[in-house]
Design an enzyme around this catalytic site. Structure first.
Site, PDB file in Angstrom:
ATOM      1  N   HIS A 189      -3.056 -10.902  -7.673  1.00 23.89           N
ATOM      2  CA  HIS A 189      -4.321 -10.329  -7.816  1.00 23.89           C
ATOM      3  C   HIS A 189      -4.893 -10.800  -9.177  1.00 23.89           C
ATOM      4  O   HIS A 189      -6.168 -11.505  -9.045  1.00 23.89           O
ATOM      5  CB  HIS A 189      -4.405  -8.943  -7.906  1.00 23.89           C
ATOM      6  CG  HIS A 189      -3.923  -8.138  -6.544  1.00 23.89           C
ATOM      7  ND1 HIS A 189      -3.055  -7.260  -6.411  1.00 23.89           N
ATOM      8  CD2 HIS A 189      -4.486  -8.402  -5.175  1.00 23.89           C
ATOM      9  CE1 HIS A 189      -2.746  -6.656  -5.331  1.00 23.89           C
ATOM     10  NE2 HIS A 189      -3.744  -7.441  -4.658  1.00 23.89           N
ATOM     11  N   SER A 248       1.918  -6.363  -3.009  1.00 23.94           N
ATOM     12  CA  SER A 248       1.848  -4.837  -3.540  1.00 23.94           C
ATOM     13  C   SER A 248       3.212  -3.912  -2.615  1.00 23.94           C
ATOM     14  O   SER A 248       3.957  -3.676  -3.337  1.00 23.94           O
ATOM     15  CB  SER A 248       0.888  -4.033  -3.624  1.00 23.94           C
ATOM     16  OG  SER A 248      -0.448  -4.459  -4.153  1.00 23.94           O
ATOM     17  N   LYS A 289      -5.648   6.435   3.761  1.00 25.73           N
ATOM     18  CA  LYS A 289      -4.595   5.413   3.496  1.00 25.73           C
ATOM     19  C   LYS A 289      -3.877   6.116   2.291  1.00 25.73           C
ATOM     20  O   LYS A 289      -4.182   5.968   1.297  1.00 25.73           O
ATOM     21  CB  LYS A 289      -5.013   3.900   3.139  1.00 25.73           C
ATOM     22  CG  LYS A 289      -3.930   3.011   3.321  1.00 25.73           C
ATOM     23  CD  LYS A 289      -4.857   1.733   3.252  1.00 25.73           C
ATOM     24  CE  LYS A 289      -3.945   0.647   3.000  1.00 25.73           C
ATOM     25  NZ  LYS A 289      -4.505  -0.674   2.631  1.00 25.73           N
ATOM     26  N   ARG A 293      -2.653 -16.022   0.707  1.00 23.05           N
ATOM     27  CA  ARG A 293      -1.298 -16.548   0.409  1.00 23.05           C
ATOM     28  C   ARG A 293      -0.707 -17.418   1.277  1.00 23.05           C
ATOM     29  O   ARG A 293      -0.460 -18.738   0.859  1.00 23.05           O
ATOM     30  CB  ARG A 293      -0.417 -15.377   0.191  1.00 23.05           C
ATOM     31  CG  ARG A 293      -0.876 -14.497  -1.096  1.00 23.05           C
ATOM     32  CD  ARG A 293      -0.264 -13.098  -0.986  1.00 23.05           C
ATOM     33  NE  ARG A 293      -0.505 -12.448   0.387  1.00 23.05           N
ATOM     34  CZ  ARG A 293      -0.187 -11.115   0.642  1.00 23.05           C
ATOM     35  NH1 ARG A 293       0.325 -10.506  -0.281  1.00 23.05           N
ATOM     36  NH2 ARG A 293      -0.749 -10.553   1.736  1.00 23.05           N
TER      37      ARG A 293
HETATM   38  O1  PNS Z   1      -5.904  -4.992  -0.458  1.00 26.34           O
HETATM   39  P1  PNS Z   1      -6.243  -4.672   1.055  1.00 26.34           P
HETATM   40  O2  PNS Z   1      -5.784  -3.425   1.358  1.00 26.34           O
HETATM   41  O3  PNS Z   1      -5.918  -6.016   1.941  1.00 26.34           O
HETATM   42  O4  PNS Z   1      -7.940  -4.706   1.344  1.00 26.34           O
HETATM   43  C1  PNS Z   1      -8.688  -4.434   2.733  1.00 26.34           C
HETATM   44  C2  PNS Z   1      -9.864  -4.353   2.209  1.00 26.34           C
HETATM   45  C3  PNS Z   1     -10.381  -3.017   1.198  1.00 26.34           C
HETATM   46  C4  PNS Z   1     -10.689  -5.492   1.821  1.00 26.34           C
HETATM   47  C5  PNS Z   1     -10.572  -3.964   3.619  1.00 26.34           C
HETATM   48  O5  PNS Z   1      -9.851  -2.704   4.182  1.00 26.34           O
HETATM   49  C6  PNS Z   1     -12.042  -3.340   3.769  1.00 26.34           C
HETATM   50  O6  PNS Z   1     -13.115  -4.079   3.346  1.00 26.34           O
HETATM   51  N1  PNS Z   1     -12.286  -2.219   3.693  1.00 26.34           N
HETATM   52  C7  PNS Z   1     -13.564  -1.391   3.739  1.00 26.34           C
HETATM   53  C8  PNS Z   1     -14.172  -1.111   5.366  1.00 26.34           C
HETATM   54  C9  PNS Z   1     -14.686  -2.245   5.884  1.00 26.34           C
HETATM   55  O7  PNS Z   1     -15.964  -2.907   5.407  1.00 26.34           O
HETATM   56  N2  PNS Z   1     -14.460  -2.496   7.106  1.00 26.34           N
HETATM   57  C10 PNS Z   1     -14.827  -3.409   7.707  1.00 26.34           C
HETATM   58  C11 PNS Z   1     -14.033  -4.872   7.490  1.00 26.34           C
HETATM   59  S1  PNS Z   1     -14.263  -6.201   8.476  1.00 26.34           S
END
Ligand code: PNS
Length: 179
Positions: free
Chosen positions: A18, A129, A42, A91
């Site tokens: 990150h 993570s 979560k 990645r």
């Molecule tokens: O580190 P992660 O868990 O892969 O991040 C995922 C994240 C936070 C980018 C994604 O879950 C997100 O954007 N959540 C917010 C809710 C949202 O906008 N959902 C629609 C996305 S298409």
């Protein structure tokens, strides 16, 4: 025109992968907001406040980076912040499908915001993570893969208490300065 980018994620916990993306993004955009998802559904290992504090410490040397949190739709948050870019790290091929779906859904929700994918240094291309937590839980070393503060906190939280936890087999893994 100044370009503000949002780098969203769970960051549970932040890894050098990150941080590599944050450093690369900070050279590309005028400002990067690292945005931690507030998601009570979560179950995270570290609290939001812990993740925020760790990220603030880990990015303190990068002047155009700030740390924030958000809930609800990412595009709504980005819009409120005046961000035109969402940064996501890519990645391996396995990331692609999920990221592609998210990027296109976000574009459908708000076409004024572009998703920009950045690749971390190959040193971190396998790092996540989830794996870091698993390795520490099973007594392995994650030195060089996460900031020392994260390693300490992980050990205190999930590391088993067996004496002499397993070390990397070929000396310490050192984070690369630049990819
Ligand atoms: O580190 P992660 O868990 O892969 O991040 C995922 C994240 C936070 C980018 C994604 O879950 C997100 O954007 N959540 C917010 C809710 C949202 O906008 N959902 C629609 C996305 S298409």
């Amino acid at each position: 025109m100044k370009v503000l980018a949002v780098y969203p994620g769970s960051f549970d916990p932040v890894t050098h992968g990150h941080l590599d993306i944050i450093r690369r993004g900070s050279r590309l955009f005028d400002r990067i907001v690292v945005a931690i998802l507030r998601n009570p559904e979560k179950k995270a290992l570290f609290s939001l406040e812990e993740r925020r504090r760790i990220l603030v410490n880990a990015t303190s040397g990068i002047p155009n980076v700030t740390v924030d949190s958000f809930d609800g739709l990412l595009v709504d948050y980005a819009h409120r912040r005046g961000a035109r870019v969402i940064v996501r790290g890519l990645r391996a091929l396995s990331d692609f499908e999920y990221e592609f779906q998210m990027a296109l859904m976000n574009r459908r929700l708000d076409s004024s915001i572009e998703t920009v994918f950045m690749m971390p240094s190959e040193t971190y291309s396998y790092l996540s993570s989830r794996l870091v937590k698993e390795v520490v839980r099973l007594g392995g070393s994650v030195a060089g893969l996460v900031p020392p503060e994260v390693e300490r906190r992980l050990r205190a939280r999930v590391g088993n208490r067996l004496k002499g936890s397993r070390r990397p087999s070929r000396g310490k893994v050192q984070p690369r300065r630049r990819g």
